[in-house]
Scaffold this motif. Structure first.
Motif, PDB file in Angstrom:
ATOM      1  N   LEU A  58      37.744 -46.911 -39.326  1.00 34.68           N
ATOM      2  CA  LEU A  58      39.128 -47.397 -39.406  1.00 34.68           C
ATOM      3  C   LEU A  58      39.764 -47.401 -38.015  1.00 34.68           C
ATOM      4  O   LEU A  58      40.512 -48.322 -37.671  1.00 34.68           O
ATOM      5  N   TRP A  59      39.469 -46.393 -37.221  1.00 35.00           N
ATOM      6  CA  TRP A  59      39.949 -46.363 -35.839  1.00 35.00           C
ATOM      7  C   TRP A  59      39.400 -47.582 -35.079  1.00 35.00           C
ATOM      8  O   TRP A  59      40.111 -48.238 -34.323  1.00 35.00           O
ATOM      9  N   GLY A  60      38.117 -47.891 -35.308  1.00 33.82           N
ATOM     10  CA  GLY A  60      37.519 -49.069 -34.679  1.00 33.82           C
ATOM     11  C   GLY A  60      38.227 -50.356 -35.072  1.00 33.82           C
ATOM     12  O   GLY A  60      38.489 -51.218 -34.226  1.00 33.82           O
ATOM     13  N   LEU A  61      38.550 -50.494 -36.353  1.00 28.10           N
ATOM     14  CA  LEU A  61      39.294 -51.678 -36.797  1.00 28.10           C
ATOM     15  C   LEU A  61      40.674 -51.729 -36.156  1.00 28.10           C
ATOM     16  O   LEU A  61      41.164 -52.810 -35.796  1.00 28.10           O
ATOM     17  N   TRP A  62      41.316 -50.591 -35.992  1.00 29.80           N
ATOM     18  CA  TRP A  62      42.619 -50.545 -35.336  1.00 29.80           C
ATOM     19  C   TRP A  62      42.499 -51.018 -33.879  1.00 29.80           C
ATOM     20  O   TRP A  62      43.353 -51.739 -33.383  1.00 29.80           O
ATOM     21  N   GLU A  63      41.431 -50.616 -33.209  1.00 25.65           N
ATOM     22  CA  GLU A  63      41.224 -51.034 -31.822  1.00 25.65           C
ATOM     23  C   GLU A  63      40.929 -52.530 -31.725  1.00 25.65           C
ATOM     24  O   GLU A  63      41.362 -53.179 -30.777  1.00 25.65           O
ATOM     25  N   VAL A  64      40.202 -53.077 -32.680  1.00 21.57           N
ATOM     26  CA  VAL A  64      39.957 -54.528 -32.700  1.00 21.57           C
ATOM     27  C   VAL A  64      41.287 -55.260 -32.835  1.00 21.57           C
ATOM     28  O   VAL A  64      41.548 -56.245 -32.139  1.00 21.57           O
ATOM     29  N   ARG A  65      42.147 -54.758 -33.700  1.00 20.48           N
ATOM     30  CA  ARG A  65      43.476 -55.351 -33.868  1.00 20.48           C
ATOM     31  C   ARG A  65      44.245 -55.319 -32.545  1.00 20.48           C
ATOM     32  O   ARG A  65      44.832 -56.315 -32.136  1.00 20.48           O
ATOM     33  N   GLY A  66      44.202 -54.187 -31.855  1.00 22.95           N
ATOM     34  CA  GLY A  66      44.884 -54.075 -30.570  1.00 22.95           C
ATOM     35  C   GLY A  66      44.302 -55.002 -29.516  1.00 22.95           C
ATOM     36  O   GLY A  66      45.033 -55.593 -28.711  1.00 22.95           O
ATOM     37  N   PHE A  67      42.980 -55.125 -29.513  1.00 25.49           N
ATOM     38  CA  PHE A  67      42.302 -56.005 -28.559  1.00 25.49           C
ATOM     39  C   PHE A  67      42.718 -57.459 -28.783  1.00 25.49           C
ATOM     40  O   PHE A  67      43.069 -58.175 -27.838  1.00 25.49           O
ATOM     41  N   ILE A  68      42.700 -57.891 -30.023  1.00 27.99           N
ATOM     42  CA  ILE A  68      43.075 -59.271 -30.339  1.00 27.99           C
ATOM     43  C   ILE A  68      44.542 -59.517 -29.988  1.00 27.99           C
ATOM     44  O   ILE A  68      44.889 -60.560 -29.434  1.00 27.99           O
ATOM     45  N   ASN A  69      45.411 -58.558 -30.288  1.00 30.64           N
ATOM     46  CA  ASN A  69      46.829 -58.724 -29.948  1.00 30.64           C
ATOM     47  C   ASN A  69      47.033 -58.801 -28.435  1.00 30.64           C
ATOM     48  O   ASN A  69      47.853 -59.576 -27.956  1.00 30.64           O
ATOM     49  N   ARG A  70      46.289 -58.007 -27.677  1.00 30.60           N
ATOM     50  CA  ARG A  70      46.412 -58.049 -26.219  1.00 30.60           C
ATOM     51  C   ARG A  70      45.937 -59.407 -25.694  1.00 30.60           C
ATOM     52  O   ARG A  70      46.549 -59.990 -24.805  1.00 30.60           O
ATOM     53  N   LEU A  71      44.846 -59.912 -26.254  1.00 38.33           N
ATOM     54  CA  LEU A  71      44.375 -61.237 -25.850  1.00 38.33           C
ATOM     55  C   LEU A  71      45.393 -62.311 -26.211  1.00 38.33           C
ATOM     56  O   LEU A  71      45.612 -63.255 -25.443  1.00 38.33           O
ATOM     57  N   ALA A  72      46.036 -62.167 -27.364  1.00 39.33           N
ATOM     58  CA  ALA A  72      47.035 -63.150 -27.796  1.00 39.33           C
ATOM     59  C   ALA A  72      48.240 -63.169 -26.860  1.00 39.33           C
ATOM     60  O   ALA A  72      48.911 -64.192 -26.729  1.00 39.33           O
ATOM     61  N   ARG A  73      48.501 -62.051 -26.190  1.00 36.05           N
ATOM     62  CA  ARG A  73      49.609 -61.996 -25.233  1.00 36.05           C
ATOM     63  C   ARG A  73      49.167 -62.430 -23.839  1.00 36.05           C
ATOM     64  O   ARG A  73      49.924 -62.297 -22.876  1.00 36.05           O
ATOM     65  N   GLY A  74      47.938 -62.931 -23.718  1.00 36.57           N
ATOM     66  CA  GLY A  74      47.469 -63.432 -22.429  1.00 36.57           C
ATOM     67  C   GLY A  74      46.785 -62.393 -21.568  1.00 36.57           C
ATOM     68  O   GLY A  74      46.635 -62.593 -20.372  1.00 36.57           O
TER      69      GLY A  74
END
Length: 181
Positions: A79-95
């Motif tokens: 679940l921590w890994g899934l949370w980090e994937v979410r953070g990674f994708i959000n950071r990429l979405a912000r450029g």
């Protein structure tokens, strides 16, 4: 040279556009997994106790919850890994394609996957060995799934390191390029 002519900015913008489409999916997948985990490990025993008319008393249900939480540490790591994937994708979405902080999410994802495999191999067997039902259990179940999970996590850590090196190189090249322009 305009912003759209800069290949660094163009690459970040293209990735941001795609990542923005994936961001809701990463949140939904995390939410579904977290709900399933909490329902299975906490909700189901407690709800069973509340609806059992005394057949399944609350202290017994809470004992099951404690045991479930202790033996489900690999799931918590994932679940921590899934949370980090979410953070990674959000950071990429912000450029943030060329940011070192984006690669930290990949490092944490690798650590979460490796931790899930390691806890499944070492910690969970120790916890379950203390239960009365575990008298006939194998003390160290080196299940190929757990070994593969730990290995996948270790490889993710290496990939994240390679990306950090690539970002460092890209930052250096960008600084050198900017000096000439």
């Amino acid at each position: 040279m305009t912003e759209t002519d800069n290949p660094w900015s163009a690459a970040a913008a293209s990735v941001a556009k795609t990542a923005a489409r994936y961001a809701p999916w990463s949140v939904a997948i995390f939410a579904i997994a977290a709900f399933a985990y909490f329902y299975e490990e906490i909700g189901q025993p407690v709800f069973s106790s509340l609806t059992s008319d005394g057949y399944y008393p609350m202290p017994r249900a809470l004992g099951h919850v404690r045991g479930n939480l202790a033996t489900s540490l690999p799931t918590v790591a994932l679940l921590w890994g899934l949370w980090e994937v979410r953070g990674f994708i959000n950071r990429l979405a912000r450029g943030g394609l060329w940011e070192r902080a984006a690669m930290m999410h990949l490092t944490r994802l690798g650590a979460a996957i490796a931790l899930a495999g390691a806890t499944a191999m070492f910690v969970t067997p120790l916890i379950t060995a203390t239960t009365p039902a575990a008298q006939d259990a194998t003390p160290w179940p080196f299940n190929p799934l757990y070994v593969a999970l730990a290995g996948l996590g270790a490889i993710m850590l290496l990939i994240a390191r390679l990306f950090r090196i690539a970002i460092d190189t890209a930052e250096r090249l960008k600084r050198e390029n900017d000096q000439f322009i």
